[in-house]
Design a protein around this motif. Sequence first.
Motif, PDB file in Angstrom:
ATOM      1  N   SER A 290       0.820  -1.212   0.000  1.00 26.16           N
ATOM      2  CA  SER A 290       0.000   0.000   0.000  1.00 26.16           C
ATOM      3  C   SER A 290       0.850   1.258   0.000  1.00 26.16           C
TER       4      SER A 290
ATOM      5  N   ARG B 151     -12.441   3.479   2.102  1.00 25.12           N
ATOM      6  CA  ARG B 151     -11.012   3.778   2.007  1.00 25.12           C
ATOM      7  C   ARG B 151     -10.216   2.489   1.858  1.00 25.12           C
ATOM      8  N   GLN B 152      -9.182   2.552   1.048  1.00 24.47           N
ATOM      9  CA  GLN B 152      -8.259   1.430   0.941  1.00 24.47           C
ATOM     10  C   GLN B 152      -7.122   1.540   1.950  1.00 24.47           C
ATOM     11  N   LEU B 153      -6.874   2.767   2.405  1.00 25.79           N
ATOM     12  CA  LEU B 153      -5.770   3.021   3.326  1.00 25.79           C
ATOM     13  C   LEU B 153      -6.208   4.037   4.365  1.00 25.79           C
TER      14      LEU B 153
ATOM     15  N   LYS C  12      -9.007   7.741  -1.870  1.00 21.86           N
ATOM     16  CA  LYS C  12      -8.986   6.365  -1.378  1.00 21.86           C
ATOM     17  C   LYS C  12      -8.285   6.258  -0.022  1.00 21.86           C
TER      18      LYS C  12
ATOM     19  N   ALA D 201      -0.201  -4.488   1.796  1.00 16.48           N
ATOM     20  CA  ALA D 201      -1.636  -4.262   1.704  1.00 16.48           C
ATOM     21  C   ALA D 201      -2.359  -5.152   2.706  1.00 16.48           C
ATOM     22  N   GLY D 202      -3.326  -4.578   3.425  1.00 11.10           N
ATOM     23  CA  GLY D 202      -4.118  -5.323   4.390  1.00 11.10           C
ATOM     24  C   GLY D 202      -3.529  -5.424   5.773  1.00 11.10           C
TER      25      GLY D 202
ATOM     26  N   GLY E 248     -10.527  -5.267   5.587  1.00 10.89           N
ATOM     27  CA  GLY E 248      -9.650  -5.243   4.424  1.00 10.89           C
ATOM     28  C   GLY E 248      -8.910  -3.945   4.189  1.00 10.89           C
ATOM     29  N   THR E 249      -9.105  -2.952   5.043  1.00  7.03           N
ATOM     30  CA  THR E 249      -8.408  -1.673   4.897  1.00  7.03           C
ATOM     31  C   THR E 249      -7.009  -1.775   5.478  1.00  7.03           C
ATOM     32  N   THR E 250      -6.012  -1.275   4.754  1.00  3.40           N
ATOM     33  CA  THR E 250      -4.663  -1.174   5.303  1.00  3.40           C
ATOM     34  C   THR E 250      -4.644  -0.020   6.299  1.00  3.40           C
TER      35      THR E 250
ATOM     36  N   LEU F  83      -0.717   3.524  -2.622  1.00  4.42           N
ATOM     37  CA  LEU F  83      -1.678   2.739  -3.404  1.00  4.42           C
ATOM     38  C   LEU F  83      -1.283   2.707  -4.877  1.00  4.42           C
TER      39      LEU F  83
END
Length: 346
Positions: free
Chosen positions: A40, A192-194, A115, A66-67, A223-225, A101
């Motif tokens: 990430s 959000r991914q992060l 994100k 990631a994760g 699942g969010t980093t 990302l």
Amino acid sequence: MPIAQNTRTGEVPDDGPGGGAVLTAERPMTGRTGADEDLSIVTDGLTKRFAGGQVAVDALDLAVPAGAVFGFLGPNGSGKTTTIRMLLGLVTPTSGTCRVLGTPMPGGAGTVLSKVGALVEGPAFYPYLSGEANLRRYDAADRSADPRTASARIGLALERVGLSAAARKRYRAYSLGMRQRLAIAAALLVPRQLLILDEPTNGLDPQGTREVRALVKEIAADGTTVFVSSHLLAEVEQMCSHVAVMRAGLLVAQGPIADLRAAEAVRIRVETPDTAEAVAVLAGLGLPEIRVGDGEVGAGLATEAPERICAALVTGGVAVRGLAVQRPSLEDVFVGLTGEGFDVDG
């Protein structure tokens, strides 16, 4: 991801804040084993010098899977917040690169920050407005947020952080723990991914600290980093799966916490008045690094089972008052890496 120490030449100084032994010299110094798409956050030689020549961050090679719940650890003034500001495009690096990302920063801030949720240096809200009203203003300022779904998303964010019952309460009446949770809710108004959190438990009482810790784990489970900056060893140890250690702008080590702990030997401690006899038995078993204290004897556990050690001591006539297996804490690891510790309890 292996443990790695960051020196640009592969050499480790004899002293100074970047000192310490190279744990895995044959591995990449950045600690990366996977492709960048599995990470990430990636930095390469990231450096920030301020006016007057002060180096806040020195050639940082960071790799955040990631994760993961990734602990970014170091004493106050070690360069953590400056690094976060560079990752978010708020500060321009003097040299080096960073990707968030998969997107270069700060050039890609316009596309990637939608994100990313972030809490940097404490929450800032209108004290006379309710928690819900504050979130509405945060959401309205986000150009990527759909105003038609604002009410539903705000309600979901408040529910996620456990503040639904306090949604109409004015912010000034919130406890410190509630304020931190509201700040995290603001960062989660859209998927959000992060999530980047700078000292999320700073100033909290034990209850507030537990609340934030549990919330971080819940967010990561979805699942969010989560990238957590902290100077509190104990909090990082309970919250994070991976860690990186900063000192005076330098990256001392990074990798999974389990791998960091594995670098330090497990020891056994025997409480007994018969220290001389206990030393003889432990030496006969081939245990390394035997040390004698006041009414106790310690040794490296190696591969010998603790129950067999206890049986051998009793058979040898040693009065055993207590026997404990001591596994290295994160503090033990960092003392071993750096030769000193830092704010363990804050």
